[in-house]
Design an enzyme around this catalytic site. Structure first.
Site, PDB file in Angstrom:
ATOM      1  N   CYS A  48       0.836  -1.204   0.000  1.00  0.00           N
ATOM      2  CA  CYS A  48       0.000   0.000   0.000  1.00  0.00           C
ATOM      3  C   CYS A  48       0.868   1.252   0.000  1.00  0.00           C
ATOM      4  O   CYS A  48       0.466   2.285  -0.505  1.00  0.00           O
ATOM      5  CB  CYS A  48      -0.905  -0.022   1.215  1.00  0.00           C
ATOM      6  SG  CYS A  48       0.006  -0.403   2.699  1.00  0.00           S
TER       7      CYS A  48
ATOM      8  N   GLU B   2      -4.123   2.606  -8.540  1.00  0.00           N
ATOM      9  CA  GLU B   2      -3.184   1.741  -7.813  1.00  0.00           C
ATOM     10  C   GLU B   2      -3.033   0.436  -8.590  1.00  0.00           C
ATOM     11  O   GLU B   2      -3.995  -0.318  -8.741  1.00  0.00           O
ATOM     12  CB  GLU B   2      -3.750   1.451  -6.410  1.00  0.00           C
ATOM     13  CG  GLU B   2      -2.796   0.626  -5.575  1.00  0.00           C
ATOM     14  CD  GLU B   2      -3.382   0.237  -4.213  1.00  0.00           C
ATOM     15  OE1 GLU B   2      -4.555  -0.188  -4.165  1.00  0.00           O
ATOM     16  OE2 GLU B   2      -2.663   0.362  -3.210  1.00  0.00           O
TER      17      GLU B   2
END
Ligand code: NAD
Length: 497
Positions: free
Chosen positions: A296, A398
Site C-alpha cells: 500500500c 493503484e
C-alpha cells in the site's frame, strides 16, 4: 490442528487441510466446504482452508463476546505479559512461519517473508509492553469535584486483512485489540490464510479461548458477515479502498467505530541534487519492488527533476535489471511472484495500457515472459515507464504490481501539485540533500506518512494511516491503540455529597 504444514514448492503435492480457530477449537466451516490455497510461484495447491460463512462468523463473534467479559477485567499488565510470551514463542517459530508466508504469497523469503515474520513478533512485544499505558486523565473542575476519564475496551473487534503482508497486519490487529482488552475475530485473506493460522496457533497457546478467533473464507461471505454482525463493536479493515467503502457502510449502519487502512498511489519526489546510487536504492525500496510492488505504501509515482531525468532512470534500470526473480523459497531470490492470476492479469493490463500510451517510454521490464521457468508462476519483471503524464490511468490508479511511472518536473510547486493530485494520500518520499527543502516539501504533501531520504516500511510506534481515500484512523502505535481500540469514559464525582 494438524501439525505445522511445511511449505511445498513442488507441483503435485497433496494438499493438506488447515482448520480455522473458533472459541479455542480448530474447526471446519459449518457448510463443510474448503478453499484451495495456491503457491503462486508454480500454481500448485498447497493446502485447503475452510470456506467460512455467516454461521461460522456468528459462532466466532459470540465466542469473542463471551471471552470479552473476563478479558476486559484482566489487569492490563497481565494481558501485556501474555502478549510478550506470544512474542517469545513467535521468535522461536520465525523460520517456519516465514516459509509459509513465502509459499502462499510468493513474497521472497530473504527480502520479504523473513523480515515480515520477525517484524510480527516485534509487534506482539511492542503492544505487550504498552498494555499498561491505557491511562486516563483527571479534569480540573474545582476543589469539590473529581472528574476523570477511563480508557475502556470497546468489545468485539472485527478485523479484516489482505494478503500482501498477512502476518504483520494480523499480528498488529490482534496485538492492539488484545492489549487494550478487546476480543477479536480476524478474517484472513482467502489467498494467504496459512501463516496467519499458524500465528493463531501460537497466540492460542497463551490467550484464553475466544479472545482471538480466526475465520477463513471469502470476503463477500465471511468478511461481509463479520462487518455486519450486530455484536461486533469495532471494525478494523486493511485492504482496497473499494472494499473499505463497503465496510464503512456496514459500520455506519450500526454506528460502530471503524479504522480503514486502504490503498495508495504514493509519490516519490527526487530533487536535482539527489542523483546518486543511494537514492536509486531508496527509490527501489520505497517502490517495494522486491515485494513485486504489492504494498500500500509503494512509491509508485516517481517525480524526477528534468535535469536528472534520463541519468537517474538509467541508474535505476541498471539496478532493477540485476534483481533476481525466482522461487520465493530460494535464499538467492530477490523478488518473487504476484499473488494470483487475477492480480497478474490486472497488472499485465496496466502494462499493456502503458505500452499503448503515446509518448510513454518503456525503460525496463514489460509484459511477462510466456515461456521458460518464470512462466510457471505469476512473475512480472520490474517495469518502469518514463515521460508519463500524471493524468494517465497508469499514473492515477493503484496497480499493486512492480510498475513504476516516472514523471518529469522543473518547478517544485508543480511537483507538489502533481503529487497531491490524487484521491489517495497514504505515503510519500522526498529525496534531497537540502533538508529545508526536504521538510518544506514533506509538509506540503497530502499524505499520512512522508519519508525524507529513506524508503522503509512501518515500524512499531509509527502513527500509521492515510489521508483522503487512503483511510481513516491510525494503527501501529500507542496513539493508534488508544484512539482506535479503546473508548473514553468520563466519571464525575461530587465530593461534597
Ligand atoms: P481487498 O480489499 O480485496 O481484500 C481485503 C480483505 O477484505 C480480504 O480479507 C477480503 O476477503 C476482504 N473482503 C473482500 N470483500 C469484502 C466485503 N465485501 N466485505 C468484507 N470483507 C471483504 O484487498 P486485497 O486485494 O486483499 O489487498 C490489496 C489492497 O489492500 C490494496 O488496495 C492495498 O493498497 C491495500 N492495503 C492497504 C494497507 C494499508 O495499511 N493501508 C496495507 C496492505 C494492503
Amino acid at each position: 490442528m494438524a501439525e505445522i504444514m511445511e511449505p511445498v514448492a513442488v507441483a503435485g503435492q497433496e494438499a493438506r487441510r488447515a482448520p480455522m480457530l473458533v472459541d479455542g477449537q480448530w474447526v471446519e466451516a459449518a457448510g463443510g466446504q474448503w478453499i484451495e490455497v495456491e503457491n503462486p510461484a508454480n500454481r500448485s495447491v498447497i493446502a485447503q482452508v475452510p470456506r467460512g460463512g455467516a454461521e461460522d462468523v456468528d459462532r466466532a463473534v459470540k465466542a469473542a463476546a463471551r471471552a470479552f467479559e473476563s478479558w476486559k477485567a484482566a489487569p492490563p499488565r497481565e494481558r501485556g505479559r501474555l502478549l510478550v510470551r506470544i512474542a517469545d514463542a513467535f521468535e522461536a517459530r520465525v523460520e517456519p512461519i516465514a516459509r509459509l508466508i513465502a509459499a502462499e504469497t510468493g513474497n521472497a523469503l530473504r527480502t520479504q517473508s523473513r523480515p515480515e515474520a520477525k517484524g510480527s513478533a516485534d509487534l506482539f512485544r511492542y503492544f505487550g509492553g504498552l498494555a499498561s499505558e491505557l491511562k486516563g486523565e483527571t479534569v480540573p473542575l474545582g476543589e469539590h469535584v473529581l472528574s476523570y476519564t477511563r480508557r475502556e475496551p470497546i468489545g468485539v473487534v472485527g478485523a479484516i486483512i489482505p494478503w500482501n503482508s498477512p502476518v504483520v497486519l494480523g499480528a498488529m490487529k490482534i496485538a492492539m485489540s488484545a492489549a487494550a482488552g478487546n476480543a477479536v475475530v480476524l478474517k484472513a485473506a482467502e489467498d494467504a490464510p496459512l501463516a496467519v493460522l499458524e500465528m493463531a496457533r501460537i497466540c492460542q497457546e497463551h490467550l484464553p479461548p475466544g479472545v482471538m478467533n480466526v475465520v477463513t473464507g471469502y470476503g463477500e461471505e465471511a468478511g461481509a458477515a463479520l462487518a455486519r454482525h450486530p455484536l461486533v463493536r469495532k471494525l478494523s479493515f486493511t485492504g482496497s479502498t473499494e472494499v473499505g467503502k463497503l465496510v464503512m457502510h456496514a459500520a455506519a449502519d450500526r454506528i460502530v467505530p471503524v479504522s480503514l487502512e486502504l490503498g495508495g498511489k504514493s509519490p516519490a519526489i527526487v530533487f536535482p541534487d539527489a542523483n546518486d546510487d543511494a537514492v536509486v536504492e531508496g527509490v527501489v525500496n520505497g517502490m517495494r519492488f522486491t515485494r513485486q510492488g504489492q504494498s500500500c505504501t509503494a512509491g509508485s509515482r516517481l517525480f524526477l527533476h528534468r535535469s536528472i531525468f534520463d541519468a537517474f532512470l538509467a541508474r535505476l534500470a541498471g539496478k532493477l535489471r540485476v534483481l533476481k526473480l525466482g522461487d520465493p523459497l530460494d535464499e538467492a531470490t530477490d523478488m518473487g511472484t504476484l499473488i494470483n492470476r487475477r492480480q497478474f492479469e490486472r497488472v499485465c493490463s496496466y502494462i499493456d495500457d502503458g505500452l499503448a500510451q503515446q509518448g510513454a517510454r518503456l525503460v525496463t521490464g514489460g509484459l511477462p515472459p510466456k515461456s521458460g521457468p518464470l512462466a510457471q508462476g505469476y512473475f512480472v519483471e520490474p517495469t518502469v515507464f518514463a515521460e508519463v503524464r500524471n493524468d494517465w490511468r497508469i499514473a492515477r490508479e493503484e496497480i499493486f504490481g512492480p510498475v513504476l511511472v516516472a514523471i518529469p518536473w522543473e518547478d517544485v510547486a508543480d511537483a507538489i501539485r502533481m503529487a497531491n493530485d490524487s484521491h489517495y494520500g497514504l505515503a510519500a518520499y522526498v529525496w534531497t540533500h537540502d533538508i529545508a527543502k526536504g521538510l518544506s516539501t514533506a509538509h506540503a504533501i497530502e499524505s499520512g506518512w512522508v519519508q525524507v531520504n529513506q524508503g522503509l516500511g512501518q515500524s512499531p510506534g509509527h502513527s500509521y494511516g492515510g489521508f483522503k481515500q487512503s483511510g481513516i484512523g491510525r494503527e501501529f502505535s500507542l496513539e493508534g491503540m488508544l484512539e482506535s481500540f479503546t473508548q473514553r469514559k468520563s466519571v464525575t464525582v461530587n465530593l461534597k455529597y
